[in-house]
Design a protein around this motif. Sequence first.
Motif, PDB file in Angstrom:
ATOM      1  N   GLU A  63       0.810  -1.211   0.000  1.00 42.32           N
ATOM      2  CA  GLU A  63       0.000   0.000   0.000  1.00 42.32           C
ATOM      3  C   GLU A  63       0.849   1.270   0.000  1.00 42.32           C
ATOM      4  N   SER A  64       2.036   1.187   0.607  1.00 37.71           N
ATOM      5  CA  SER A  64       2.889   2.387   0.656  1.00 37.71           C
ATOM      6  C   SER A  64       3.323   2.810  -0.742  1.00 37.71           C
ATOM      7  N   TYR A  65       3.482   1.849  -1.667  1.00 43.28           N
ATOM      8  CA  TYR A  65       3.844   2.206  -3.035  1.00 43.28           C
ATOM      9  C   TYR A  65       2.698   2.928  -3.723  1.00 43.28           C
TER      10      TYR A  65
ATOM     11  N   SER B 171       2.881   6.515  -2.942  1.00 44.75           N
ATOM     12  CA  SER B 171       4.188   7.144  -3.106  1.00 44.75           C
ATOM     13  C   SER B 171       4.238   8.076  -4.311  1.00 44.75           C
TER      14      SER B 171
END
Length: 247
Positions: free
Chosen positions: A222-224, A227
């Motif tokens: 999810e962080s990608y 980003s």
Amino acid sequence: MPPLLSLSNISKTFDTGTAAIARLDMDVADGEFVALVGPSGCGKSTALRIIAGLLTPDTGTVSFAAAKPEIGFVFQEPTLMPWGSALGNVRLPLDIEGMNRGEADDRAARALTRVGLSGFEKAYPRELSGGMKMRVSIARAIAAEPKLLLMDEPFAALDELTRQALNDDLLKLWAEDRMTVIFVTHSVYESTYLSGRVVVMTPRPGRVAAEVLLSPPFPRDESYRLSPAFTEGAGKVSAALKRALAA
């Protein structure tokens, strides 16, 4: 090293007179995850079927670096047999190959476990949600341990949360098996999240208009999606798609 797969000067016109593809050239490397995007009717699905050998091109050649590899195909609809259990549906291609029933059952059960459906072996399609049916379809494709996996908009009809979960699961399978994946989608964001290279096709008759190389992190999560790199990549794919449509 030669590419796993090469399409050279591929053209296909159907009996109706519709020219689906014209002068399509594309190489795919061993272990690569490639997304195909383009407007509806631009020949993305036709290209997959030609690669799989389900359609014969009018001109051009499809070549492989060695012998034609084992190919798995996941269609937009799960295409499950309503009278078969999840295990029976996954086992179908293994039965067609003539594999021993015990080994086929073991392989099918392992494939279901890998897509998160352990315990659903005896469930019938009518008892499964849309996302679960698609998981069965993916399990059926990977049970034969394909070297090349072709996926034709498999998640298009699913809600966003289910789609994202299946995207993550697909990337996990790809990383574990190191298979080559060619994934057709209409979604700029899905193509950016999944692939290392996005091939943008022109309106019909389809050919390659542009290629966008991406460098997403592995593993992705999810962080990608949140980003700047993801936003930038999606912007590049969107711009290339707009240029293809304008041309």
